[in-house]
Design a protein around this motif. Structure first.
Motif, PDB file in Angstrom:
ATOM      1  N   ASP A  71      -7.830 -10.219  -0.230  1.00  0.00           N
ATOM      2  CA  ASP A  71      -7.793  -9.578  -1.443  1.00  0.00           C
ATOM      3  C   ASP A  71      -9.029 -10.048  -2.500  1.00  0.00           C
ATOM      4  O   ASP A  71      -9.920 -10.753  -1.653  1.00  0.00           O
ATOM      5  CB  ASP A  71      -6.516  -9.546  -2.152  1.00  0.00           C
ATOM      6  N   GLU A 114       0.856  -1.293   0.081  1.00  0.00           N
ATOM      7  CA  GLU A 114      -0.225   0.078  -0.006  1.00  0.00           C
ATOM      8  C   GLU A 114       0.761   1.227  -0.056  1.00  0.00           C
ATOM      9  O   GLU A 114       1.653   1.346   0.716  1.00  0.00           O
ATOM     10  CB  GLU A 114      -0.977  -0.127   1.272  1.00  0.00           C
ATOM     11  N   ASN A 153       4.013  -3.118   3.407  1.00  0.00           N
ATOM     12  CA  ASN A 153       4.011  -4.385   2.696  1.00  0.00           C
ATOM     13  C   ASN A 153       3.217  -5.255   3.536  1.00  0.00           C
ATOM     14  O   ASN A 153       3.892  -5.655   4.651  1.00  0.00           O
ATOM     15  CB  ASN A 153       5.546  -4.768   2.735  1.00  0.00           C
ATOM     16  N   TYR A 154       2.277  -5.639   2.997  1.00  0.00           N
ATOM     17  CA  TYR A 154       1.217  -6.783   3.664  1.00  0.00           C
ATOM     18  C   TYR A 154       1.769  -7.942   3.220  1.00  0.00           C
ATOM     19  O   TYR A 154       1.341  -8.876   4.123  1.00  0.00           O
ATOM     20  CB  TYR A 154      -0.050  -6.516   3.328  1.00  0.00           C
ATOM     21  N   THR A 203      -0.550  -5.643  -6.062  1.00  0.00           N
ATOM     22  CA  THR A 203       0.355  -6.521  -5.949  1.00  0.00           C
ATOM     23  C   THR A 203       1.548  -6.170  -6.950  1.00  0.00           C
ATOM     24  O   THR A 203       1.312  -5.887  -8.100  1.00  0.00           O
ATOM     25  CB  THR A 203      -0.110  -7.992  -6.241  1.00  0.00           C
ATOM     26  N   GLY A 242      -2.321   5.870  -0.355  1.00  0.00           N
ATOM     27  CA  GLY A 242      -3.467   5.078  -0.125  1.00  0.00           C
ATOM     28  C   GLY A 242      -3.816   3.941  -1.365  1.00  0.00           C
ATOM     29  O   GLY A 242      -4.679   2.989  -0.986  1.00  0.00           O
ATOM     30  N   GLN A 243      -3.112   4.098  -2.548  1.00  0.00           N
ATOM     31  CA  GLN A 243      -3.429   3.044  -3.698  1.00  0.00           C
ATOM     32  C   GLN A 243      -2.531   1.889  -3.223  1.00  0.00           C
ATOM     33  O   GLN A 243      -1.598   1.900  -2.536  1.00  0.00           O
ATOM     34  CB  GLN A 243      -2.695   3.521  -4.858  1.00  0.00           C
ATOM     35  N   ALA A 244      -3.155   0.682  -3.441  1.00  0.00           N
ATOM     36  CA  ALA A 244      -2.535  -0.600  -2.996  1.00  0.00           C
ATOM     37  C   ALA A 244      -2.702  -1.514  -4.235  1.00  0.00           C
ATOM     38  O   ALA A 244      -3.614  -1.383  -5.216  1.00  0.00           O
ATOM     39  CB  ALA A 244      -3.413  -1.122  -1.871  1.00  0.00           C
ATOM     40  N   THR A 267      -3.743  -3.636  -9.226  1.00  0.00           N
ATOM     41  CA  THR A 267      -4.861  -3.489  -8.364  1.00  0.00           C
ATOM     42  C   THR A 267      -5.828  -4.700  -8.540  1.00  0.00           C
ATOM     43  O   THR A 267      -5.799  -5.371  -9.339  1.00  0.00           O
ATOM     44  CB  THR A 267      -5.532  -1.997  -8.747  1.00  0.00           C
ATOM     45  N   ASP A 277       1.992   5.387   0.207  1.00  0.00           N
ATOM     46  CA  ASP A 277       1.542   6.453   1.033  1.00  0.00           C
ATOM     47  C   ASP A 277       0.366   7.293   0.584  1.00  0.00           C
ATOM     48  O   ASP A 277      -0.381   7.602   1.425  1.00  0.00           O
ATOM     49  CB  ASP A 277       2.866   7.378   1.002  1.00  0.00           C
TER      50      ASP A 277
END
Length: 442
Positions: free
Chosen positions: A402, A290, A331-332, A298, A294-296, A311, A292
């Motif tokens: 996801d 994700e 990093n999730y 892979t 707010g966009q996330a 996305t 800074d």
């Protein structure tokens, strides 16, 4: 035969000169008894080569064909050698013509016709290579427009005069002078070297991608280092072939340094940031991050300049490598480490809340994706809301919630079914409206 060529342009005079030279050679061959015998030998040699190639083709194919389930290096080598079976005809013809040339020279002292035939067999071999053996589109184009014309010129003994002419023709650019032949040699060498570099880079990248024992970031860094080494070596070889001293590149290096200082500093910064990311392994292909902003998404690809994120809705986001160094990135994934997810729910005020944690925790634990380590599902009381008592359940999973993994949705289904099974009411928003100074009902 005498023709007056003085009135023609120089290029026409040269072309007609070659034609006349070929005509005189052909007439000479036709009038010489030794030439007729050489023509006859060439015909016999070709027919014998056809017979030998047909007889040897099938046994050779059976010998070289590997078994279908074999994957050894020897099997791959045999499969590669199978590609050259079509060359049997020109190889046999060239070998037999060589023997015939020795016999003719020992008898007549001349073998010009049969030597010309040998060169024609080499042209035939080159044509077979371009048409039947080479499969790469670039090599096919190179063979069709470079190799075959050169072989034809060689067959007609025109390659040496043309080379001398091209060496004598000079091109001047300021204080630099070079021959047309040097330019053509440099272009052809550059094309071949950088094609070999691209092929070698693809092979090394494919080999490194299969090394599962290496960390993904290490594999990518090794692939980048191999790419730099291969193309750097190709550039140095090209400079040596063209006769350009490497010391003369100091001026070019200074110009590149000035360019980096003024206009290319962002590109250099992104490239260096990419190397740092590969060395540290903070983010690599497959990680869900994700930004800074707010966009996330892979990470699906890393380049020298940027990371490419995909996305949930399939869009690609190109993020400069510098942003991964200078801004906050969450990093999730961290390459498969567990992540904790929390899901909120509420129950009615009429519920015995002491029963809720055990019921919900057992229900959530039945999900195949929920882990018992580092902690089993944990239900916590969050507060007393307007419409019900608020709870939250925390659980650990491998991965993230996801589009592919619907952990939160699956867990909410389990909670709903478990509460219904135990007759626990899930509240819905409601309000009590009090009317003051309203007329009394009659």
């Amino acid at each position: 035969m005498e023709w007056d060529l003085s009135t023609q342009p120089p290029i026409v005079q040269k072309a007609l000169g070659f034609v006349l030279q070929g005509y005189e050679i052909a007439v000479t061959w036709l009038l010489m008894p030794a030439a007729w015998s050489q023509f006859a030998i060439l015909v016999v040699v070709y027919l014998a080569a056809v017979v030998l190639a047909r007889r040897a083709r099938k046994p050779l194919i059976n010998l070289l064909t590997p078994s279908k389930d074999s994957t050894s290096i020897l099997s791959k080598l045999r499969h590669y050698l199978l590609l050259f079976v079509p060359l049997l005809l020109p190889v046999f013809a060239y070998a037999l013509a060589g023997i015939g040339e020795q016999v003719i020279r020992s008898v007549f002292g001349s073998g010009a016709v049969i030597a010309f035939g040998k060169r024609l067999f080499l042209v035939l071999a080159a044509r077979i290579i371009v048409r039947d053996i080479v499969s790469d589109p670039f090599l096919k184009i190179f063979g069709r427009f470079v190799l075959l014309p050169v072989m034809v010129l060689y067959a007609f003994d025109l390659l040496d005069p043309l080379t001398e002419r091209l060496n004598a023709t000079m091109i001047s650019l300021g204080n630099i002078s070079f021959s047309v032949m040097a330019l053509l040699r440099g272009v052809m060498a550059g094309v071949i070297l950088f094609w070999l570099g691209r092929w070698s880079n693809d092979q090394s990248a494919s080999f490194l991608s299969r090394q599962e024992a290496m960390r993904p970031a290490t594999r990518q860094l090794a692939a980048k280092a191999a790419e730099l080494f291969i193309f750097g070596l190709a550039f140095i070889l090209l400079m040596n072939i063209m006769g350009v001293p490497l010391t003369s590149l100091a001026v070019l290096g200074g110009a590149i340094g000035v360019g980096l200082g003024f206009g290319l500093q962002k590109i250099a910064s992104n490239y260096i940031s990419g190397v740092i990311l590969l060395l540290e392994g903070q983010a690599t292909v497959g990680d869900f991050v994700e930004l800074d902003s707010g966009q996330a998404g892979t990470i699906v690809k890393t380049t020298a300049r940027a990371m490419i994120l995909e996305t949930f809705d399939g869009r690609w986001i190109v993020v400069p490598n510098e942003d991964f160094i200078t801004t906050r990135i969450i990093n999730y994934s961290d390459q498969g480490s567990a992540n904790r997810i929390e899901v909120a729910f509420s129950v009615s005020y009429d519920t015995d809340i002491n029963l809720v944690p055990d019921i919900v925790a057992k229900a959530v634990a039945t999900h195949p994706g929920v882990l018992n380590e580092p902690e089993p599902p944990d239900v916590e009381l969050r507060g007393f809301g307007d419409s019900g008592i608020d709870f939250g359940v925390e659980f650990w999973v491998n991965g993230i919630d996801d589009g592919k993994n619907k952990y939160a949705s699956d867990v909410l289904f389990l909670i709903w079914n478990a509460l219904k099974e135990h007759n626990i009411e899930i509240p819905y928003p409601h309000r009590v409206v009090e009317l003051r100074n309203a007329p009394a009902a009659e």
